[in-house]
Design a protein around this motif. Structure first.
Motif, PDB file in Angstrom:
ATOM      1  N   ASP A  50       0.847  -1.204   0.000  1.00 56.85           N
ATOM      2  CA  ASP A  50       0.000   0.000   0.000  1.00 56.85           C
ATOM      3  C   ASP A  50       0.879   1.251   0.000  1.00 56.85           C
ATOM      4  N   VAL A  51       1.921   1.266   0.843  1.00 60.72           N
ATOM      5  CA  VAL A  51       2.833   2.409   0.910  1.00 60.72           C
ATOM      6  C   VAL A  51       3.527   2.600  -0.434  1.00 60.72           C
ATOM      7  N   ARG A  52       3.956   1.504  -1.036  1.00 63.47           N
ATOM      8  CA  ARG A  52       4.619   1.597  -2.347  1.00 63.47           C
ATOM      9  C   ARG A  52       3.699   2.284  -3.362  1.00 63.47           C
ATOM     10  N   GLN A  53       2.429   1.883  -3.412  1.00 61.20           N
ATOM     11  CA  GLN A  53       1.488   2.475  -4.373  1.00 61.20           C
ATOM     12  C   GLN A  53       1.217   3.950  -4.071  1.00 61.20           C
ATOM     13  N   ILE A  54       1.079   4.281  -2.798  1.00 66.14           N
ATOM     14  CA  ILE A  54       0.835   5.679  -2.412  1.00 66.14           C
ATOM     15  C   ILE A  54       2.028   6.543  -2.810  1.00 66.14           C
ATOM     16  N   MET A  55       3.225   6.083  -2.495  1.00 65.96           N
ATOM     17  CA  MET A  55       4.420   6.882  -2.805  1.00 65.96           C
ATOM     18  C   MET A  55       4.675   6.950  -4.305  1.00 65.96           C
ATOM     19  N   PHE A 107       5.599  21.014 -10.860  1.00 67.11           N
ATOM     20  CA  PHE A 107       6.246  21.856  -9.871  1.00 67.11           C
ATOM     21  C   PHE A 107       7.352  21.081  -9.164  1.00 67.11           C
ATOM     22  N   ASP A 108       8.261  21.821  -8.560  1.00 67.67           N
ATOM     23  CA  ASP A 108       9.350  21.249  -7.770  1.00 67.67           C
ATOM     24  C   ASP A 108       8.788  20.859  -6.409  1.00 67.67           C
ATOM     25  N   THR A 109       8.302  19.628  -6.295  1.00 66.36           N
ATOM     26  CA  THR A 109       7.629  19.180  -5.082  1.00 66.36           C
ATOM     27  C   THR A 109       8.531  19.271  -3.854  1.00 66.36           C
ATOM     28  N   ALA A 110       9.769  18.815  -3.971  1.00 65.25           N
ATOM     29  CA  ALA A 110      10.682  18.870  -2.822  1.00 65.25           C
ATOM     30  C   ALA A 110      10.908  20.317  -2.388  1.00 65.25           C
ATOM     31  N   GLY A 111      11.112  21.217  -3.334  1.00 65.92           N
ATOM     32  CA  GLY A 111      11.311  22.626  -3.001  1.00 65.92           C
ATOM     33  C   GLY A 111      10.095  23.227  -2.313  1.00 65.92           C
ATOM     34  N   ILE A 112       8.916  22.841  -2.772  1.00 64.72           N
ATOM     35  CA  ILE A 112       7.681  23.341  -2.164  1.00 64.72           C
ATOM     36  C   ILE A 112       7.561  22.847  -0.734  1.00 64.72           C
ATOM     37  N   ILE A 140       4.350   7.556   9.777  1.00 64.97           N
ATOM     38  CA  ILE A 140       3.934   8.304   8.586  1.00 64.97           C
ATOM     39  C   ILE A 140       4.867   9.495   8.356  1.00 64.97           C
ATOM     40  N   THR A 141       5.199  10.218   9.416  1.00 67.32           N
ATOM     41  CA  THR A 141       6.121  11.347   9.293  1.00 67.32           C
ATOM     42  C   THR A 141       7.469  10.885   8.776  1.00 67.32           C
ATOM     43  N   ALA A 142       7.956   9.760   9.284  1.00 68.10           N
ATOM     44  CA  ALA A 142       9.249   9.223   8.830  1.00 68.10           C
ATOM     45  C   ALA A 142       9.195   8.856   7.349  1.00 68.10           C
ATOM     46  N   LEU A 143       8.114   8.225   6.925  1.00 68.08           N
ATOM     47  CA  LEU A 143       7.983   7.842   5.516  1.00 68.08           C
ATOM     48  C   LEU A 143       7.932   9.075   4.610  1.00 68.08           C
ATOM     49  N   ILE A 144       7.118  10.041   4.985  1.00 66.13           N
ATOM     50  CA  ILE A 144       6.985  11.249   4.166  1.00 66.13           C
ATOM     51  C   ILE A 144       8.295  12.026   4.133  1.00 66.13           C
ATOM     52  N   SER A 145       8.931  12.179   5.279  1.00 65.48           N
ATOM     53  CA  SER A 145      10.189  12.930   5.341  1.00 65.48           C
ATOM     54  C   SER A 145      11.251  12.290   4.466  1.00 65.48           C
ATOM     55  N   THR A 146      11.367  10.992   4.562  1.00 67.30           N
ATOM     56  CA  THR A 146      12.354  10.283   3.743  1.00 67.30           C
ATOM     57  C   THR A 146      12.033  10.463   2.266  1.00 67.30           C
ATOM     58  N   PHE A 147      10.766  10.356   1.919  1.00 69.02           N
ATOM     59  CA  PHE A 147      10.369  10.519   0.516  1.00 69.02           C
ATOM     60  C   PHE A 147      10.696  11.916   0.010  1.00 69.02           C
ATOM     61  N   VAL A 148      10.325  12.937   0.781  1.00 74.02           N
ATOM     62  CA  VAL A 148      10.554  14.322   0.341  1.00 74.02           C
ATOM     63  C   VAL A 148      12.048  14.602   0.199  1.00 74.02           C
ATOM     64  N   LEU A 149      12.824  14.193   1.176  1.00 74.61           N
ATOM     65  CA  LEU A 149      14.252  14.489   1.143  1.00 74.61           C
ATOM     66  C   LEU A 149      14.995  13.735   0.052  1.00 74.61           C
ATOM     67  N   ARG A 150      14.473  12.587  -0.367  1.00 75.77           N
ATOM     68  CA  ARG A 150      15.170  11.784  -1.368  1.00 75.77           C
ATOM     69  C   ARG A 150      14.372  11.643  -2.661  1.00 75.77           C
ATOM     70  N   SER A 151      13.347  12.463  -2.840  1.00 77.35           N
ATOM     71  CA  SER A 151      12.422  12.291  -3.964  1.00 77.35           C
ATOM     72  C   SER A 151      13.083  12.381  -5.337  1.00 77.35           C
ATOM     73  N   VAL A 196      11.259   5.117  -4.013  1.00 80.92           N
ATOM     74  CA  VAL A 196      10.098   4.448  -3.420  1.00 80.92           C
ATOM     75  C   VAL A 196      10.451   3.008  -3.058  1.00 80.92           C
ATOM     76  N   ASP A 197      11.072   2.291  -3.973  1.00 80.20           N
ATOM     77  CA  ASP A 197      11.460   0.912  -3.677  1.00 80.20           C
ATOM     78  C   ASP A 197      12.490   0.865  -2.557  1.00 80.20           C
ATOM     79  N   ALA A 198      13.411   1.817  -2.517  1.00 78.74           N
ATOM     80  CA  ALA A 198      14.406   1.854  -1.446  1.00 78.74           C
ATOM     81  C   ALA A 198      13.741   2.071  -0.088  1.00 78.74           C
ATOM     82  N   ILE A 199      12.755   2.936  -0.037  1.00 78.80           N
ATOM     83  CA  ILE A 199      12.052   3.194   1.222  1.00 78.80           C
ATOM     84  C   ILE A 199      11.261   1.957   1.648  1.00 78.80           C
ATOM     85  N   VAL A 200      10.504   1.388   0.714  1.00 83.97           N
ATOM     86  CA  VAL A 200       9.651   0.247   1.059  1.00 83.97           C
ATOM     87  C   VAL A 200      10.488  -0.990   1.359  1.00 83.97           C
TER      88      VAL A 200
END
Length: 187
Positions: free
Chosen positions: A80-85, A94-99, A152-163, A169-173
């Motif tokens: 589920d996390v893989r699909q969401i991310m 837009f530059d999502t990480a910058g935003i 959830i915060t850890a997942l989102i933070s990791t995604f944003v910082l490494r997006s 996504v596969d590395a996180i999951v």
């Protein structure tokens, strides 16, 4: 002949695109109505007339450009996390990480932005993960005592910082979440 009013949908989207571009480029501290007005070919007065603060303008721009995500149900929390991310990682104009970095910076400085961000942006992005975490707890994949908000915060933070990284996504999951879930199940 005058400009199209700011409440016209196409014109409003032009303004919102300028808002997100400026936020990603300069951050929250240096973000101002002059920069947006120049980029959107609008008057600063007309922006302030419609949006009394930069926090409200930014929040409305984000709400208008939020991706529509379906709630996945792949049978496991990790999938589920893989699909969401993956949905989050779909190309955006837009530059999502910058935003997101601009939002985090601004939320530390501006209580109004922090409240608006939590109410309108954070909930929209985290709701799918919350539902997936609740299902995972019900299936016994995650312990009932787990603070899902921290995960959830850890997942989102990791995604944003490494997006920007390929395969993030596969590395996180596979590299973070699956070993962590295995640790939860072992207890």
């Amino acid at each position: 002949m005058g400009r199209t009013p700011l409440d016209a949908p196409a014109r409003q989207q032009e303004v919102f695109a300028a808002v997100l571009e400026v936020l990603a480029e300069v951050g929250y501290a240096r973000f101002n109505m002059d920069l947006v007005a120049s980029r959107a070919r609008a008057s600063k007065a007309s922006l302030y007339q419609r949006w009394p603060s930069k926090a409200r303008l930014i929040t409305d721009a984000l709400k208008a450009n939020m991706p529509r995500l379906a709630q996945p149900d792949e049978g496991t929390f990790a999938e589920d996390v893989r699909q969401i991310m993956r949905a989050w990682g779909e190309p955006q104009p837009f530059d999502t990480a910058g935003i997101f970095l601009g939002l985090l910076e601004g939320s530390r400085q501006d209580a109004d932005l922090a409240c608006l961000r939590e109410e309108h942006v954070d909930r929209a992005y985290t709701e799918h993960l919350r539902v997936a975490a609740d299902r995972a707890k019900a299936r016994g994949e995650l312990p009932a005592s787990l603070d899902a908000e921290v995960l959830i915060t850890a997942l989102i933070s990791t995604f944003v910082l490494r997006s920007e990284e390929r395969g993030v996504v596969d590395a996180i999951v596979d590299g973070l979440l699956r070993p962590l879930i295995g640790t939860f199940r072992a207890k």
